[in-house]
Design a protein around this motif. Structure first.
Motif, PDB file in Angstrom:
ATOM      1  N   GLU A  11       0.840  -1.206   0.000  1.00 54.97           N
ATOM      2  CA  GLU A  11       0.000   0.000   0.000  1.00 54.97           C
ATOM      3  C   GLU A  11       0.871   1.251   0.000  1.00 54.97           C
ATOM      4  O   GLU A  11       1.754   1.405   0.830  1.00 54.97           O
ATOM      5  CB  GLU A  11      -0.914   0.004   1.229  1.00 54.97           C
ATOM      6  N   THR A  12       0.630   2.112  -0.960  1.00 51.69           N
ATOM      7  CA  THR A  12       1.438   3.334  -1.083  1.00 51.69           C
ATOM      8  C   THR A  12       0.679   4.593  -0.685  1.00 51.69           C
ATOM      9  O   THR A  12       1.282   5.646  -0.507  1.00 51.69           O
ATOM     10  CB  THR A  12       1.940   3.504  -2.527  1.00 51.69           C
ATOM     11  N   ASP A  13      -0.618   4.505  -0.544  1.00 45.34           N
ATOM     12  CA  ASP A  13      -1.427   5.682  -0.242  1.00 45.34           C
ATOM     13  C   ASP A  13      -1.850   5.667   1.225  1.00 45.34           C
ATOM     14  O   ASP A  13      -3.021   5.512   1.548  1.00 45.34           O
ATOM     15  CB  ASP A  13      -2.647   5.711  -1.161  1.00 45.34           C
ATOM     16  N   THR A  15      -1.654   7.497   5.181  1.00 44.41           N
ATOM     17  CA  THR A  15      -1.399   8.724   5.932  1.00 44.41           C
ATOM     18  C   THR A  15      -0.137   8.528   6.770  1.00 44.41           C
ATOM     19  O   THR A  15       0.379   7.409   6.905  1.00 44.41           O
ATOM     20  CB  THR A  15      -2.568   9.050   6.876  1.00 44.41           C
ATOM     21  N   ARG A  19       1.283   4.978   8.028  1.00 45.25           N
ATOM     22  CA  ARG A  19       2.648   4.519   7.715  1.00 45.25           C
ATOM     23  C   ARG A  19       3.368   4.052   8.980  1.00 45.25           C
ATOM     24  O   ARG A  19       4.091   3.062   8.966  1.00 45.25           O
ATOM     25  CB  ARG A  19       3.448   5.618   7.012  1.00 45.25           C
TER      26      ARG A  19
END
Length: 79
Positions: A11-13, A15, A19
């Protein structure tokens, strides 16, 4: 079926708080799975509601009061 740890890692998106939670879980999943919300929040340096939102983001329904004892119990029930 994709492993939840793979989903979190991919997952790159996220908050800033998400993270932090992701990094904490990925660093030592065997440890955090036995922690309660407060313990995981403290370890990840985020709020308890951030932990609930993180789990909801990945398909769990959150942490009902009767299930708050273990972080992994609710999250794993959906994965």
């Amino acid at each position: 079926m994709e492993n939840i740890l793979d989903r979190i890692a991919a997952e790159t998106d996220l908050t800033k708080s998400e993270r932090k939670v992701a990094a904490t879980i990925l660093k030592n999943p065997a440890l955090v799975v036995n922690e309660n919300i407060a313990q995981l929040a403290k370890r990840a340096q985020v709020s308890e509601p951030s932990i609930c939102r993180f789990c909801k983001r990945f398909g769990a329904e959150g942490f009902p009061r009767s299930e708050e004892r273990r972080v992994g119990k609710e999250c794993r029930s959906r994965w």
